[in-house]
Design a protein around this motif. Structure first.
Motif, PDB file in Angstrom:
ATOM      1  N   PHE A 172       5.100   1.606  10.387  1.00  0.00           N
ATOM      2  CA  PHE A 172       5.370   0.237   9.950  1.00  0.00           C
ATOM      3  C   PHE A 172       4.765  -0.007   8.568  1.00  0.00           C
ATOM      4  O   PHE A 172       5.422  -0.566   7.688  1.00  0.00           O
ATOM      5  N   THR A 173       3.542   0.437   8.365  1.00  0.00           N
ATOM      6  CA  THR A 173       2.873   0.226   7.083  1.00  0.00           C
ATOM      7  C   THR A 173       3.671   0.846   5.945  1.00  0.00           C
ATOM      8  O   THR A 173       3.769   0.265   4.851  1.00  0.00           O
ATOM      9  N   ASP A 174       4.267   2.007   6.179  1.00  0.00           N
ATOM     10  CA  ASP A 174       5.041   2.703   5.140  1.00  0.00           C
ATOM     11  C   ASP A 174       6.258   1.911   4.676  1.00  0.00           C
ATOM     12  O   ASP A 174       6.763   2.144   3.581  1.00  0.00           O
ATOM     13  N   LEU A 175       6.738   0.986   5.490  1.00  0.00           N
ATOM     14  CA  LEU A 175       7.897   0.173   5.108  1.00  0.00           C
ATOM     15  C   LEU A 175       7.540  -0.900   4.064  1.00  0.00           C
ATOM     16  O   LEU A 175       8.428  -1.426   3.396  1.00  0.00           O
ATOM     17  N   PHE A 176       6.255  -1.225   3.944  1.00  0.00           N
ATOM     18  CA  PHE A 176       5.826  -2.381   3.158  1.00  0.00           C
ATOM     19  C   PHE A 176       5.131  -1.984   1.866  1.00  0.00           C
ATOM     20  O   PHE A 176       4.398  -1.004   1.815  1.00  0.00           O
ATOM     21  N   ASP A 177       5.337  -2.819   0.836  1.00  0.00           N
ATOM     22  CA  ASP A 177       4.620  -2.666  -0.437  1.00  0.00           C
ATOM     23  C   ASP A 177       3.280  -3.376  -0.397  1.00  0.00           C
ATOM     24  O   ASP A 177       2.420  -3.128  -1.239  1.00  0.00           O
ATOM     25  N   ALA A 178       3.133  -4.294   0.516  1.00  0.00           N
ATOM     26  CA  ALA A 178       1.924  -5.122   0.560  1.00  0.00           C
ATOM     27  C   ALA A 178       1.422  -5.218   1.996  1.00  0.00           C
ATOM     28  O   ALA A 178       2.209  -5.457   2.919  1.00  0.00           O
ATOM     29  N   VAL A 179       0.118  -4.998   2.174  1.00  0.00           N
ATOM     30  CA  VAL A 179      -0.479  -5.061   3.504  1.00  0.00           C
ATOM     31  C   VAL A 179      -1.742  -5.911   3.435  1.00  0.00           C
ATOM     32  O   VAL A 179      -2.549  -5.763   2.522  1.00  0.00           O
ATOM     33  N   ILE A 180      -1.877  -6.814   4.405  1.00  0.00           N
ATOM     34  CA  ILE A 180      -3.094  -7.619   4.546  1.00  0.00           C
ATOM     35  C   ILE A 180      -3.753  -7.211   5.856  1.00  0.00           C
ATOM     36  O   ILE A 180      -3.078  -7.102   6.890  1.00  0.00           O
ATOM     37  N   TYR A 181      -5.047  -6.966   5.791  1.00  0.00           N
ATOM     38  CA  TYR A 181      -5.816  -6.597   6.988  1.00  0.00           C
ATOM     39  C   TYR A 181      -6.722  -7.767   7.345  1.00  0.00           C
ATOM     40  O   TYR A 181      -7.507  -8.218   6.519  1.00  0.00           O
ATOM     41  N   LEU A 182      -6.603  -8.248   8.566  1.00  0.00           N
ATOM     42  CA  LEU A 182      -7.456  -9.328   9.059  1.00  0.00           C
ATOM     43  C   LEU A 182      -8.398  -8.733  10.098  1.00  0.00           C
ATOM     44  O   LEU A 182      -7.949  -8.179  11.107  1.00  0.00           O
ATOM     45  N   ASP A 183      -9.703  -8.819   9.832  1.00  0.00           N
ATOM     46  CA  ASP A 183     -10.692  -8.326  10.793  1.00  0.00           C
ATOM     47  C   ASP A 183     -10.975  -9.388  11.845  1.00  0.00           C
ATOM     48  O   ASP A 183     -10.663 -10.568  11.659  1.00  0.00           O
ATOM     49  N   GLU A 184     -11.626  -8.954  12.924  1.00  0.00           N
ATOM     50  CA  GLU A 184     -11.944  -9.888  14.005  1.00  0.00           C
ATOM     51  C   GLU A 184     -12.848 -11.022  13.548  1.00  0.00           C
ATOM     52  O   GLU A 184     -12.773 -12.137  14.073  1.00  0.00           O
ATOM     53  N   ASP A 185     -13.703 -10.761  12.564  1.00  0.00           N
ATOM     54  CA  ASP A 185     -14.595 -11.808  12.076  1.00  0.00           C
ATOM     55  C   ASP A 185     -13.933 -12.739  11.062  1.00  0.00           C
ATOM     56  O   ASP A 185     -14.567 -13.622  10.515  1.00  0.00           O
ATOM     57  N   GLY A 186     -12.633 -12.524  10.817  1.00  0.00           N
ATOM     58  CA  GLY A 186     -11.912 -13.400   9.905  1.00  0.00           C
ATOM     59  C   GLY A 186     -11.858 -12.899   8.475  1.00  0.00           C
ATOM     60  O   GLY A 186     -11.240 -13.534   7.613  1.00  0.00           O
ATOM     61  N   THR A 187     -12.505 -11.759   8.193  1.00  0.00           N
ATOM     62  CA  THR A 187     -12.468 -11.188   6.850  1.00  0.00           C
ATOM     63  C   THR A 187     -11.065 -10.700   6.523  1.00  0.00           C
ATOM     64  O   THR A 187     -10.404 -10.086   7.354  1.00  0.00           O
ATOM     65  N   VAL A 188     -10.618 -10.982   5.302  1.00  0.00           N
ATOM     66  CA  VAL A 188      -9.287 -10.596   4.876  1.00  0.00           C
ATOM     67  C   VAL A 188      -9.393  -9.588   3.727  1.00  0.00           C
ATOM     68  O   VAL A 188     -10.099  -9.818   2.752  1.00  0.00           O
ATOM     69  N   GLU A 189      -8.702  -8.478   3.887  1.00  0.00           N
ATOM     70  CA  GLU A 189      -8.573  -7.491   2.802  1.00  0.00           C
ATOM     71  C   GLU A 189      -7.099  -7.324   2.525  1.00  0.00           C
ATOM     72  O   GLU A 189      -6.268  -7.434   3.427  1.00  0.00           O
ATOM     73  N   ALA A 190      -6.765  -7.037   1.262  1.00  0.00           N
ATOM     74  CA  ALA A 190      -5.360  -6.899   0.893  1.00  0.00           C
ATOM     75  C   ALA A 190      -5.142  -5.630   0.095  1.00  0.00           C
ATOM     76  O   ALA A 190      -5.978  -5.240  -0.713  1.00  0.00           O
ATOM     77  N   ASP A 191      -4.003  -5.001   0.334  1.00  0.00           N
ATOM     78  CA  ASP A 191      -3.605  -3.811  -0.399  1.00  0.00           C
ATOM     79  C   ASP A 191      -2.198  -4.064  -0.919  1.00  0.00           C
ATOM     80  O   ASP A 191      -1.222  -3.965  -0.170  1.00  0.00           O
TER      81      ASP A 191
END
Length: 192
Positions: A172-191
């Motif tokens: 699924f990740t390979d289909l996208f140019d942009a990925v956002i990761y949401l951790d359980e503590d609410g931290t957001v990282e973006a690629d």
């Protein structure tokens, strides 16, 4: 056409045609990210819900102060579960969550019939894969991403990481140019 983003640690804007994958834990609080995405720099939006009914989507939009006059909702659950349905010009139904052709068709109609800045939220890819299967969900997501590109729209696709094998998450990740990761503590990282 560029679209503003109001998502922390993500770029300020993305070009039309961008699909964003939101990878989150199964207990993750995605509503905040989803509603900020829908409420920013938008003329019309479509919420494709494979996890909740149209009524629950409307309650979420109202709770987070999202302008419901811009909303279309595609409810994939109510028909199969025998819930009452209130038909309207802006609430659509397919027969079941595994009617992926119906989901793609209604999304195409939405993008064709509406002008301006259009956004799509698919909550969730995980449920779609649960009801259909991983391969059919991958195909449907790829078709939806093509529609975003051809109509200069943007989309946010929810995926619960813990439910899938690592190889499936990677597909699924390979289909996208942009990925956002949401951790359980609410931290957001973006690629992006």
């Amino acid at each position: 056409m560029d679209y503003e983003l109001a998502i922390e640690n993500a770029p300020d804007s993305v070009p039309g045609g961008t699909g964003i994958l939101l990878i989150h834990p199964s207990t993750g609080e995605t509503d905040r990210i989803d509603t900020e995405f829908l409420n920013t720099d938008t003329d019309r939006f479509l919420v494709i819900s494979t996890r909740t009914t149209a009524r629950e989507v409307q309650q979420k939009l109202e709770y987070y102060g999202v302008d419901e006059t811009k909303a279309d909702i595609l409810d994939t659950l109510s028909v199969e579960r025998g819930y009452s349905r209130r038909s309207s010009d802006h609430v659509h139904y397919v027969s079941s969550p595994d009617d992926l052709a119906g989901v793609v068709d209604i999304t195409r109609e939405f993008l064709t019939e509406n002008e301006g800045k259009r956004r799509i939220s698919l909550d969730s890819v995980t449920e779609m894969a649960y009801y259909a299967d991983d391969d059919r969900a991958l195909e449907a997501v790829a078709e939806l991403l093509e529609l975003l590109e051809s109509h200069d729209a943007v989309g946010l696709f929810h995926l619960s990481e813990e439910v899938h094998d690592a190889a499936v998450v990677e597909q699924f990740t390979d289909l996208f140019d942009a990925v956002i990761y949401l951790d359980e503590d609410g931290t957001v990282e973006a690629d992006f």
